[in-house]
Design an enzyme around this catalytic site. Structure first.
Site, PDB file in Angstrom:
ATOM      1  N   THR A 124       0.833  -1.202   0.000  1.00  0.00           N
ATOM      2  CA  THR A 124       0.000   0.000   0.000  1.00  0.00           C
ATOM      3  C   THR A 124       0.869   1.254   0.000  1.00  0.00           C
ATOM      4  O   THR A 124       1.993   1.238   0.516  1.00  0.00           O
ATOM      5  CB  THR A 124      -0.908   0.004   1.252  1.00  0.00           C
ATOM      6  OG1 THR A 124      -1.476   1.292   1.421  1.00  0.00           O
ATOM      7  CG2 THR A 124      -0.142  -0.333   2.533  1.00  0.00           C
ATOM      8  N   ASP A 125       0.314   2.341  -0.529  1.00  0.00           N
ATOM      9  CA  ASP A 125       1.052   3.613  -0.479  1.00  0.00           C
ATOM     10  C   ASP A 125       1.255   4.089   0.967  1.00  0.00           C
ATOM     11  O   ASP A 125       2.140   4.884   1.244  1.00  0.00           O
ATOM     12  CB  ASP A 125       0.336   4.695  -1.310  1.00  0.00           C
ATOM     13  CG  ASP A 125      -1.070   5.028  -0.817  1.00  0.00           C
ATOM     14  OD1 ASP A 125      -1.610   4.285   0.026  1.00  0.00           O
ATOM     15  OD2 ASP A 125      -1.637   6.032  -1.298  1.00  0.00           O
ATOM     16  N   GLU A 126       0.428   3.565   1.898  1.00  0.00           N
ATOM     17  CA  GLU A 126       0.510   4.044   3.288  1.00  0.00           C
ATOM     18  C   GLU A 126       1.843   3.715   3.947  1.00  0.00           C
ATOM     19  O   GLU A 126       2.185   4.311   4.966  1.00  0.00           O
ATOM     20  CB  GLU A 126      -0.646   3.483   4.122  1.00  0.00           C
ATOM     21  CG  GLU A 126      -1.975   3.974   3.620  1.00  0.00           C
ATOM     22  CD  GLU A 126      -3.113   3.831   4.625  1.00  0.00           C
ATOM     23  OE1 GLU A 126      -2.869   3.537   5.802  1.00  0.00           O
ATOM     24  OE2 GLU A 126      -4.269   4.028   4.209  1.00  0.00           O
ATOM     25  N   TYR A 151      -1.524  -0.249  11.100  1.00  0.00           N
ATOM     26  CA  TYR A 151      -1.757  -0.971   9.836  1.00  0.00           C
ATOM     27  C   TYR A 151      -0.587  -0.750   8.874  1.00  0.00           C
ATOM     28  O   TYR A 151      -0.002  -1.703   8.335  1.00  0.00           O
ATOM     29  CB  TYR A 151      -3.068  -0.498   9.189  1.00  0.00           C
ATOM     30  CG  TYR A 151      -3.170  -0.833   7.717  1.00  0.00           C
ATOM     31  CD1 TYR A 151      -3.387  -2.132   7.284  1.00  0.00           C
ATOM     32  CD2 TYR A 151      -3.032   0.168   6.740  1.00  0.00           C
ATOM     33  CE1 TYR A 151      -3.456  -2.447   5.930  1.00  0.00           C
ATOM     34  CE2 TYR A 151      -3.107  -0.128   5.387  1.00  0.00           C
ATOM     35  CZ  TYR A 151      -3.318  -1.441   4.977  1.00  0.00           C
ATOM     36  OH  TYR A 151      -3.388  -1.747   3.634  1.00  0.00           O
ATOM     37  N   LYS A 155       2.252  -3.382   7.245  1.00  0.00           N
ATOM     38  CA  LYS A 155       2.452  -3.604   5.804  1.00  0.00           C
ATOM     39  C   LYS A 155       3.901  -3.279   5.414  1.00  0.00           C
ATOM     40  O   LYS A 155       4.486  -3.934   4.553  1.00  0.00           O
ATOM     41  CB  LYS A 155       1.475  -2.745   4.984  1.00  0.00           C
ATOM     42  CG  LYS A 155       0.009  -3.119   5.145  1.00  0.00           C
ATOM     43  CD  LYS A 155      -0.357  -4.489   4.601  1.00  0.00           C
ATOM     44  CE  LYS A 155      -0.360  -4.559   3.096  1.00  0.00           C
ATOM     45  NZ  LYS A 155      -0.907  -5.862   2.609  1.00  0.00           N
TER      46      LYS A 155
HETATM   47  P1  NAD Z   1     -10.367  -6.733   2.725  1.00  0.00           P
HETATM   48  O1  NAD Z   1     -10.302  -6.424   4.177  1.00  0.00           O
HETATM   49  O2  NAD Z   1     -11.591  -6.416   1.945  1.00  0.00           O
HETATM   50  O3  NAD Z   1     -10.078  -8.286   2.502  1.00  0.00           O
HETATM   51  C1  NAD Z   1      -9.069  -8.979   3.167  1.00  0.00           C
HETATM   52  C2  NAD Z   1      -9.301 -10.470   2.921  1.00  0.00           C
HETATM   53  O4  NAD Z   1      -8.231 -11.195   3.576  1.00  0.00           O
HETATM   54  C3  NAD Z   1     -10.611 -11.006   3.524  1.00  0.00           C
HETATM   55  O5  NAD Z   1     -11.255 -11.844   2.592  1.00  0.00           O
HETATM   56  C4  NAD Z   1     -10.153 -11.791   4.750  1.00  0.00           C
HETATM   57  O6  NAD Z   1     -11.022 -12.876   5.079  1.00  0.00           O
HETATM   58  C5  NAD Z   1      -8.774 -12.269   4.308  1.00  0.00           C
HETATM   59  N1  NAD Z   1      -7.894 -12.534   5.451  1.00  0.00           N
HETATM   60  C6  NAD Z   1      -7.638 -11.721   6.512  1.00  0.00           C
HETATM   61  N2  NAD Z   1      -6.793 -12.322   7.372  1.00  0.00           N
HETATM   62  C7  NAD Z   1      -6.483 -13.527   6.811  1.00  0.00           C
HETATM   63  C8  NAD Z   1      -5.646 -14.602   7.207  1.00  0.00           C
HETATM   64  N3  NAD Z   1      -4.967 -14.563   8.360  1.00  0.00           N
HETATM   65  N4  NAD Z   1      -5.536 -15.675   6.408  1.00  0.00           N
HETATM   66  C9  NAD Z   1      -6.247 -15.743   5.240  1.00  0.00           C
HETATM   67  N5  NAD Z   1      -7.069 -14.755   4.832  1.00  0.00           N
HETATM   68  C10 NAD Z   1      -7.180 -13.674   5.601  1.00  0.00           C
HETATM   69  O7  NAD Z   1      -9.084  -6.024   2.117  1.00  0.00           O
HETATM   70  P2  NAD Z   1      -8.893  -5.332   0.688  1.00  0.00           P
HETATM   71  O8  NAD Z   1      -9.298  -3.924   0.784  1.00  0.00           O
HETATM   72  O9  NAD Z   1      -9.436  -6.209  -0.361  1.00  0.00           O
HETATM   73  O10 NAD Z   1      -7.290  -5.336   0.612  1.00  0.00           O
HETATM   74  C11 NAD Z   1      -6.595  -6.430   0.038  1.00  0.00           C
HETATM   75  C12 NAD Z   1      -5.099  -6.162   0.091  1.00  0.00           C
HETATM   76  O11 NAD Z   1      -4.802  -4.969  -0.610  1.00  0.00           O
HETATM   77  C13 NAD Z   1      -4.550  -5.958   1.500  1.00  0.00           C
HETATM   78  O12 NAD Z   1      -3.301  -6.582   1.563  1.00  0.00           O
HETATM   79  C14 NAD Z   1      -4.411  -4.463   1.623  1.00  0.00           C
HETATM   80  O13 NAD Z   1      -3.376  -4.125   2.523  1.00  0.00           O
HETATM   81  C15 NAD Z   1      -4.056  -4.080   0.212  1.00  0.00           C
HETATM   82  N6  NAD Z   1      -4.447  -2.727  -0.214  1.00  0.00           N
HETATM   83  C16 NAD Z   1      -5.729  -2.290  -0.015  1.00  0.00           C
HETATM   84  C17 NAD Z   1      -6.088  -1.029  -0.488  1.00  0.00           C
HETATM   85  C18 NAD Z   1      -7.492  -0.511  -0.337  1.00  0.00           C
HETATM   86  O14 NAD Z   1      -7.757   0.649  -0.667  1.00  0.00           O
HETATM   87  N7  NAD Z   1      -8.442  -1.282   0.155  1.00  0.00           N
HETATM   88  C19 NAD Z   1      -5.142  -0.231  -1.139  1.00  0.00           C
HETATM   89  C20 NAD Z   1      -3.835  -0.724  -1.301  1.00  0.00           C
HETATM   90  C21 NAD Z   1      -3.509  -1.974  -0.844  1.00  0.00           C
HETATM   91  O1  DAU Z   2      -4.080   4.201   0.683  1.00  0.00           O
HETATM   92  C1  DAU Z   2      -4.325   2.840   0.652  1.00  0.00           C
HETATM   93  C2  DAU Z   2      -5.098   2.424   1.891  1.00  0.00           C
HETATM   94  O2  DAU Z   2      -6.400   3.003   1.770  1.00  0.00           O
HETATM   95  C3  DAU Z   2      -5.197   0.918   2.065  1.00  0.00           C
HETATM   96  O3  DAU Z   2      -3.909   0.395   2.270  1.00  0.00           O
HETATM   97  C4  DAU Z   2      -6.094   0.560   3.252  1.00  0.00           C
HETATM   98  O4  DAU Z   2      -6.258  -0.838   3.340  1.00  0.00           O
HETATM   99  C5  DAU Z   2      -7.444   1.211   3.034  1.00  0.00           C
HETATM  100  O5  DAU Z   2      -8.263   0.967   4.161  1.00  0.00           O
HETATM  101  C6  DAU Z   2      -7.298   2.718   2.810  1.00  0.00           C
HETATM  102  O6  DAU Z   2      -6.891   3.388   4.026  1.00  0.00           O
HETATM  103  P1  DAU Z   2      -7.545   4.784   4.467  1.00  0.00           P
HETATM  104  O7  DAU Z   2      -7.385   4.949   5.922  1.00  0.00           O
HETATM  105  O8  DAU Z   2      -7.087   5.897   3.589  1.00  0.00           O
HETATM  106  O9  DAU Z   2      -9.081   4.466   4.070  1.00  0.00           O
HETATM  107  P2  DAU Z   2     -10.473   4.771   4.807  1.00  0.00           P
HETATM  108  O10 DAU Z   2     -11.549   4.411   3.850  1.00  0.00           O
HETATM  109  O11 DAU Z   2     -10.527   4.192   6.175  1.00  0.00           O
HETATM  110  O12 DAU Z   2     -10.437   6.348   4.964  1.00  0.00           O
HETATM  111  C7  DAU Z   2     -10.300   7.203   3.838  1.00  0.00           C
HETATM  112  C8  DAU Z   2     -10.270   8.638   4.351  1.00  0.00           C
HETATM  113  O13 DAU Z   2     -11.563   8.965   4.881  1.00  0.00           O
HETATM  114  C9  DAU Z   2      -9.286   8.857   5.489  1.00  0.00           C
HETATM  115  O14 DAU Z   2      -8.745  10.161   5.357  1.00  0.00           O
HETATM  116  C10 DAU Z   2     -10.151   8.787   6.737  1.00  0.00           C
HETATM  117  C11 DAU Z   2     -11.491   9.337   6.267  1.00  0.00           C
HETATM  118  N1  DAU Z   2     -12.673   8.768   6.924  1.00  0.00           N
HETATM  119  C12 DAU Z   2     -12.801   7.412   6.981  1.00  0.00           C
HETATM  120  C13 DAU Z   2     -13.919   6.850   7.589  1.00  0.00           C
HETATM  121  C14 DAU Z   2     -14.058   5.355   7.678  1.00  0.00           C
HETATM  122  C15 DAU Z   2     -13.661   9.614   7.426  1.00  0.00           C
HETATM  123  O15 DAU Z   2     -13.550  10.846   7.349  1.00  0.00           O
HETATM  124  N2  DAU Z   2     -14.755   9.046   8.013  1.00  0.00           N
HETATM  125  C16 DAU Z   2     -14.919   7.695   8.131  1.00  0.00           C
HETATM  126  O16 DAU Z   2     -15.946   7.245   8.699  1.00  0.00           O
END
Ligand code: NAD
Ligand code: DAU
Length: 341
Positions: A124-126, A151, A155
């Site tokens: 992730t970019d985070e 988190y 990562k």
């Molecule tokens: P998500 O939370 O929707 O899904 C995570 C999945 O992993 C779920 O199906 C869960 O059951 C499974 N899981 C969790 N713990 C596990 C374990 N111990 N063993 C096997 N399976 C397990 O997450 P997402 O948003 O789809 O993110 C997927 C990946 O992409 C993550 O690695 C996250 O860090 C990365 N990522 C997410 C974002 C985003 O914006 N959501 C952005 C960049 C990177």
């Molecule tokens: O940048 C990539 C990441 O983006 C991924 O690695 C993470 O898995 C994914 O959860 C996401 O992280 P963020 O913290 O940026 O996403 P989130 O949707 O939780 O929040 C997006 C922005 O919105 C952040 O600035 C916090 C704000 N927010 C979030 C929630 C849930 C609010 O203002 N209110 C809310 O209720």
């Protein structure tokens, strides 16, 4: 048929990735290995071609089960499995260390034991921390790792173990670092699906702090395609930032959702800020463009429209989640008094 092992494939991005691979790559068979945590959902896999997709319930931290289900000489492991929500990591970080760090190391060991050809880590970019507001600075692949949330720290630690496997054992690894994804089937605790679901129920929309934090949004299918290209074309040891040049302040995103649904801006409620809240993310994805031939295909307006429509048409999906795994957490985060609970 080539075999690939996808972890976390019942989640938001993993399921989009599996859909894409099944649709576009006829000679691939997928083992989808997922623990089905609160975020994993078998409904996300409905309609997939069962002759080329096999679901296995298993934890990436369970070494024996991983080894039992990972075929010898698998083409690639795609590690999507993770605890993915920043707010949850602030409430309790240990599950993040277990799954995101230990789980990744167990998969790296298994990859070596089973002669897996390539290991793709979905990062992730985070991991690169936060950028100054109103600045031209962007993250690129040489930006230092400066994770701010538990988190992000987990990562970043996982990335270090991936790098160590490459340096120590010569494992063929690729890492992708994407920005904020949005699209269908995203668990409704993340900003966009939470706001859509609340607005559909005429509940208040909790915006953290001043709402001016910036995220660089990308449609999930564009991310999925980038992960595939990173596997297919990426250099061994490569790291690729993935982003759609789509920086938006949170408040702008929330207002766009309300406008799309024809709901009043008065539903917005500013609430206490997230501790250590990263101010701004912005991604330079030039390397992915040059080396992988990747570019995003979905414009923000189109992606947001598709997303809003999907949630409008699948309110049962959200309600089943809210009435089950999500209920206690939602109460704890936002208090009672929200109409749907
Ligand atoms: P998500 O939370 O929707 O899904 C995570 C999945 O992993 C779920 O199906 C869960 O059951 C499974 N899981 C969790 N713990 C596990 C374990 N111990 N063993 C096997 N399976 C397990 O997450 P997402 O948003 O789809 O993110 C997927 C990946 O992409 C993550 O690695 C996250 O860090 C990365 N990522 C997410 C974002 C985003 O914006 N959501 C952005 C960049 C990177
Ligand atoms: O940048 C990539 C990441 O983006 C991924 O690695 C993470 O898995 C994914 O959860 C996401 O992280 P963020 O913290 O940026 O996403 P989130 O949707 O939780 O929040 C997006 C922005 O919105 C952040 O600035 C916090 C704000 N927010 C979030 C929630 C849930 C609010 O203002 N209110 C809310 O209720």
């Amino acid at each position: 048929m080539k075999k690939i092992f996808v972890t976390g494939g019942a989640g938001f991005i993993g399921s989009a990735f599996i859909r894409l691979v099944l649709e576009e790559t006829p000679d691939i068979e997928i083992i989808n290995y997922d623990a089905l945590t609160y975020a994993g959902n078998l409904e996300n896999l409905q309609g997939l071609d069962a002759t080329r997709h096999r679901f296995v319930k298993g934890d990436i931290c369970d070494k024996e089960t991983v080894l039992r289900n990972l075929p010898e000489e698998t083409e690639a492991i795609f590690n999507f499995a993770a605890e993915s929500h920043v707010d949850r990591s602030i409430s309790s970080a240990s599950e993040f260390v277990t799954t995101n760090v230990l789980g990744t190391q167990i998969l790296l060991d298994a990859a070596r034991a089973k002669n897996v050809v390539r290991f793709v880590q979905i990062s992730t970019d985070e991991v690169m921390g936060s950028l100054p507001e109103d600045d031209a600075a962007v993250f690129n692949e040489s930006s230092p790792l400066k994770p701010n949330s538990p988190y992000a720290a987990s990562k970043a630690a996982a990335e270090h173990f991936v790098r160590a496997a490459r340096e120590t054992f010569g494992t063929d690894t690729v890492i992708t670092r994407c920005g904020n994804n949005y699209g269908q089937r995203q668990f409704p605790e993340k900003l966009i699906p939470l706001m859509i679901a609340n607005a559909l129920n005429d509940e208040s929309l909790p915006v953290y702090g001043d709402g001016r934090n910036v995220r660089d949004w990308i449609f999930v299918e564009d991310h999925a395609r980038a992960v595939w290209l990173a596997y297919a074309k990426g250099k061994a040891g490569g790291i690729y930032n993935i982003g759609a040049k789509n920086e938006r302040r949170n408040i702008e995103v929330v207002k766009a959702i309300l406008d799309a649904l024809g709901k009043p801006h008065s539903l917005i409620k500013f609430v206490a800020d997230r501790p250590g809240h990263d101010r701004r993310y912005a991604i330079d994805a030039a390397l992915a463009g040059n080396e992988l031939g990747w570019k995003p295909q979905t414009r923000w307006e189109e992606g947001l429209r598709k997303t809003v429509n999907w949630y409008r048409e699948n309110q049962d999906w959200v309600n089943r989640i809210r009435n089950g795994a999500y209920r206690d957490y939602y109460r704890e985060m936002y208090g009672a008094g929200l109409k749907s609970l």
